[in-house]
Design a protein around this motif. Sequence first.
Motif, PDB file in Angstrom:
ATOM      1  N   GLY A  16      21.746  53.502  44.095  1.00 52.90           N
ATOM      2  CA  GLY A  16      22.730  52.286  44.439  1.00 52.90           C
ATOM      3  C   GLY A  16      22.565  51.573  43.435  1.00 52.90           C
ATOM      4  N   GLY A  17      21.478  51.512  42.645  1.00 56.65           N
ATOM      5  CA  GLY A  17      21.190  50.881  41.274  1.00 56.65           C
ATOM      6  C   GLY A  17      22.865  50.687  40.656  1.00 56.65           C
ATOM      7  N   GLY A  18      22.897  52.167  40.364  1.00 54.86           N
ATOM      8  CA  GLY A  18      24.852  51.740  39.708  1.00 54.86           C
ATOM      9  C   GLY A  18      25.720  51.943  40.517  1.00 54.86           C
ATOM     10  N   PHE A  19      26.750  53.005  41.226  1.00 51.80           N
ATOM     11  CA  PHE A  19      27.858  52.752  41.998  1.00 51.80           C
ATOM     12  C   PHE A  19      27.813  51.880  42.819  1.00 51.80           C
ATOM     13  CE2 PHE A  19      29.426  54.619  45.946  1.00 51.80           C
ATOM     14  CZ  PHE A  19      30.513  55.067  44.996  1.00 51.80           C
ATOM     15  N   GLY A  20      26.896  51.939  43.966  1.00 54.05           N
ATOM     16  CA  GLY A  20      26.781  50.453  45.152  1.00 54.05           C
ATOM     17  C   GLY A  20      26.993  48.907  44.318  1.00 54.05           C
ATOM     18  N   LEU A  21      25.889  49.646  43.553  1.00 52.19           N
ATOM     19  CA  LEU A  21      26.350  47.509  43.478  1.00 52.19           C
ATOM     20  C   LEU A  21      27.185  47.132  42.398  1.00 52.19           C
ATOM     21  CD1 LEU A  21      23.724  44.564  43.289  1.00 52.19           C
ATOM     22  CD2 LEU A  21      23.445  45.639  40.574  1.00 52.19           C
ATOM     23  N   GLY A  22      27.310  47.922  41.276  1.00 46.47           N
ATOM     24  CA  GLY A  22      28.367  47.547  40.147  1.00 46.47           C
ATOM     25  C   GLY A  22      30.006  47.073  41.493  1.00 46.47           C
ATOM     26  N   LEU A  23      30.339  48.298  42.245  1.00 49.51           N
ATOM     27  CA  LEU A  23      31.941  47.814  42.870  1.00 49.51           C
ATOM     28  C   LEU A  23      31.233  46.836  43.647  1.00 49.51           C
ATOM     29  CD1 LEU A  23      34.066  49.713  42.838  1.00 49.51           C
ATOM     30  CD2 LEU A  23      33.016  51.474  44.940  1.00 49.51           C
ATOM     31  N   GLY A  24      29.867  46.663  44.098  1.00 52.11           N
ATOM     32  CA  GLY A  24      30.350  46.084  45.748  1.00 52.11           C
ATOM     33  C   GLY A  24      30.237  44.389  44.628  1.00 52.11           C
ATOM     34  N   PHE A  25      29.740  44.403  43.410  1.00 51.01           N
ATOM     35  CA  PHE A  25      30.124  42.933  43.066  1.00 51.01           C
ATOM     36  C   PHE A  25      31.321  42.892  42.162  1.00 51.01           C
ATOM     37  CE2 PHE A  25      30.555  40.677  38.788  1.00 51.01           C
ATOM     38  CZ  PHE A  25      30.196  39.570  39.686  1.00 51.01           C
ATOM     39  N   PHE A  26      32.020  44.084  42.530  1.00 48.39           N
ATOM     40  CA  PHE A  26      33.945  44.122  41.782  1.00 48.39           C
ATOM     41  C   PHE A  26      34.168  43.650  42.765  1.00 48.39           C
ATOM     42  CE2 PHE A  26      37.121  46.642  40.460  1.00 48.39           C
ATOM     43  CZ  PHE A  26      37.889  45.372  39.102  1.00 48.39           C
ATOM     44  N   LEU A  27      34.207  44.057  44.179  1.00 47.22           N
ATOM     45  CA  LEU A  27      34.252  43.602  44.996  1.00 47.22           C
ATOM     46  C   LEU A  27      34.757  41.990  45.873  1.00 47.22           C
ATOM     47  CD1 LEU A  27      36.034  44.698  47.206  1.00 47.22           C
ATOM     48  CD2 LEU A  27      34.558  45.588  49.134  1.00 47.22           C
ATOM     49  N   ILE A  28      33.544  41.738  45.353  1.00 46.47           N
ATOM     50  CA  ILE A  28      32.912  40.605  46.312  1.00 46.47           C
ATOM     51  C   ILE A  28      34.067  40.098  45.047  1.00 46.47           C
ATOM     52  CG2 ILE A  28      31.773  38.446  46.476  1.00 46.47           C
ATOM     53  CD1 ILE A  28      29.725  41.054  46.873  1.00 46.47           C
ATOM     54  N   LEU A  29      34.068  40.191  43.343  1.00 42.14           N
ATOM     55  CA  LEU A  29      34.647  38.725  42.992  1.00 42.14           C
ATOM     56  C   LEU A  29      36.195  38.470  43.052  1.00 42.14           C
ATOM     57  CD1 LEU A  29      34.614  36.820  40.883  1.00 42.14           C
ATOM     58  CD2 LEU A  29      34.810  38.847  39.022  1.00 42.14           C
ATOM     59  N   VAL A  30      36.605  39.897  43.022  1.00 38.13           N
ATOM     60  CA  VAL A  30      37.902  39.842  43.478  1.00 38.13           C
ATOM     61  C   VAL A  30      38.899  39.616  44.841  1.00 38.13           C
ATOM     62  CG1 VAL A  30      40.245  41.653  43.858  1.00 38.13           C
ATOM     63  CG2 VAL A  30      38.276  41.999  41.722  1.00 38.13           C
ATOM     64  N   THR A  31      37.515  39.464  45.597  1.00 38.12           N
ATOM     65  CA  THR A  31      37.488  39.234  47.136  1.00 38.12           C
ATOM     66  C   THR A  31      37.879  37.418  46.948  1.00 38.12           C
ATOM     67  OG1 THR A  31      37.020  40.792  48.221  1.00 38.12           O
ATOM     68  CG2 THR A  31      37.434  39.099  49.442  1.00 38.12           C
ATOM     69  N   LEU A  32      36.892  36.889  46.264  1.00 35.85           N
ATOM     70  CA  LEU A  32      36.796  35.381  46.253  1.00 35.85           C
ATOM     71  C   LEU A  32      37.808  34.720  45.798  1.00 35.85           C
ATOM     72  CD1 LEU A  32      33.104  35.255  45.943  1.00 35.85           C
ATOM     73  CD2 LEU A  32      34.065  34.789  48.266  1.00 35.85           C
ATOM     74  N   VAL A  33      38.106  35.247  44.579  1.00 34.99           N
ATOM     75  CA  VAL A  33      38.908  34.416  43.621  1.00 34.99           C
ATOM     76  C   VAL A  33      40.735  33.833  44.327  1.00 34.99           C
ATOM     77  CG1 VAL A  33      41.258  35.132  41.844  1.00 34.99           C
ATOM     78  CG2 VAL A  33      38.370  36.081  41.586  1.00 34.99           C
ATOM     79  N   PRO A  34      40.920  34.339  45.722  1.00 33.64           N
ATOM     80  CA  PRO A  34      41.888  34.366  46.087  1.00 33.64           C
ATOM     81  C   PRO A  34      41.683  32.872  46.232  1.00 33.64           C
ATOM     82  CG  PRO A  34      42.570  36.234  46.628  1.00 33.64           C
ATOM     83  CD  PRO A  34      41.008  36.380  45.593  1.00 33.64           C
ATOM     84  N   PHE A  35      40.427  32.230  47.493  1.00 38.15           N
ATOM     85  CA  PHE A  35      40.316  31.989  48.398  1.00 38.15           C
ATOM     86  C   PHE A  35      40.036  30.285  47.352  1.00 38.15           C
ATOM     87  CE2 PHE A  35      38.491  35.908  50.767  1.00 38.15           C
ATOM     88  CZ  PHE A  35      39.194  34.584  51.993  1.00 38.15           C
ATOM     89  N   GLY A  36      39.321  30.848  45.686  1.00 40.39           N
ATOM     90  CA  GLY A  36      38.751  29.806  45.122  1.00 40.39           C
ATOM     91  C   GLY A  36      40.546  29.333  44.839  1.00 40.39           C
ATOM     92  N   VAL A  37      41.576  29.527  43.850  1.00 34.53           N
ATOM     93  CA  VAL A  37      42.160  29.278  43.129  1.00 34.53           C
ATOM     94  C   VAL A  37      43.954  29.320  44.668  1.00 34.53           C
ATOM     95  CG1 VAL A  37      42.089  30.718  41.651  1.00 34.53           C
ATOM     96  CG2 VAL A  37      43.267  31.617  42.884  1.00 34.53           C
ATOM     97  N   GLY A  38      43.912  29.839  45.244  1.00 35.85           N
ATOM     98  CA  GLY A  38      44.442  29.264  46.616  1.00 35.85           C
ATOM     99  C   GLY A  38      45.411  30.753  46.396  1.00 35.85           C
ATOM    100  N   PRO A  39      46.434  30.444  48.300  1.00 33.46           N
ATOM    101  CA  PRO A  39      47.414  31.391  48.597  1.00 33.46           C
ATOM    102  C   PRO A  39      48.294  31.777  47.228  1.00 33.46           C
ATOM    103  CG  PRO A  39      47.727  29.573  49.293  1.00 33.46           C
ATOM    104  CD  PRO A  39      46.568  29.388  48.849  1.00 33.46           C
ATOM    105  N   ASN A  40      48.380  30.888  46.174  1.00 33.00           N
ATOM    106  CA  ASN A  40      49.743  30.971  45.585  1.00 33.00           C
ATOM    107  C   ASN A  40      50.176  32.448  44.415  1.00 33.00           C
ATOM    108  OD1 ASN A  40      52.205  30.758  43.453  1.00 33.00           O
ATOM    109  ND2 ASN A  40      51.162  28.319  43.400  1.00 33.00           N
ATOM    110  N   GLY A  41      50.860  33.104  45.363  1.00 38.04           N
ATOM    111  CA  GLY A  41      50.724  34.602  44.802  1.00 38.04           C
ATOM    112  C   GLY A  41      51.388  34.675  43.402  1.00 38.04           C
ATOM    113  N   GLU A  42      51.979  33.455  42.370  1.00 37.91           N
ATOM    114  CA  GLU A  42      52.559  33.324  40.956  1.00 37.91           C
ATOM    115  C   GLU A  42      51.480  33.134  40.008  1.00 37.91           C
ATOM    116  OE1 GLU A  42      56.157  31.275  40.624  1.00 37.91           O
ATOM    117  OE2 GLU A  42      57.194  32.597  41.858  1.00 37.91           O
ATOM    118  N   MET A  43      50.847  32.368  40.796  1.00 40.32           N
ATOM    119  CA  MET A  43      49.622  31.929  40.164  1.00 40.32           C
ATOM    120  C   MET A  43      48.724  33.222  40.314  1.00 40.32           C
ATOM    121  SD  MET A  43      46.820  29.493  40.699  1.00 40.32           S
ATOM    122  CE  MET A  43      47.906  27.932  40.366  1.00 40.32           C
TER     123      MET A  43
END
Length: 218
Positions: A16-43
């Motif tokens: 799981g060090g390649g497939f699971g770790l990288g994909l999980g990190f990618f998912l977490i990062l992209v999921t957290l960004v809207p919480f950090g910058v707000g729900p503004n769709g244009e931004m």
Amino acid sequence: MIRLFWRDITLAFRSGGGFGLGLGFFLILVTLVPFGVGPNGEMLSAIAPGILWVGALLACLLSLDRIFALDFEDGSLDLLATAPIPLEGVVAMKAFAHWITTGLPLVIAAPALGLLLHLDSAAYRWLIVTLLIGTPALSFIGAFGAALTVGLKRGGLLLSLLVLPLYIPTLIFGAEVVRRGAGGFLVGTPLAMQAGITAGAVALLPFAAAAAIRVALR
């Protein structure tokens, strides 16, 4: 060579060090960004290309130290270096296996994650194209960095410092293609630059990495 490739694929999926770790990190990062910058769709739509590419880059970076470290620890790398097969081919197969288990899943997952960032519909095909072209360069550049730090204790931080500056051109051109594609502008120049970086990395870096491994094993 083929057996070595499938061996690395099998080990990556089992641990799981390649497939699971990288994909999980990618998912977490992209999921957290809207919480950090707000729900503004244009931004979110404006920053989506850069965020998706930064996420893919960092996700690839997480598993780079595993390309040669495990083989070095159990002595397999010494056997591969003395085997009657070119070490450059070994490096290329390991880098390709890293892309299959890390880069390719990111390419597949990126369009779905783009929905979370309100990515413009016209940009989706360019996102897939740039990730398909650019992520192999990340794996081959990463293999070169991993070869330079193989055998070093706690070489993960040094590996990141060595590799990140080399990743920047691929990141810039990849995100620029997606931005231009979303705006309906011509993408030929940055796309050609990104493809040239990948072609150069695939053609040259296995030789540089093999030389670095030979030095490390002396």
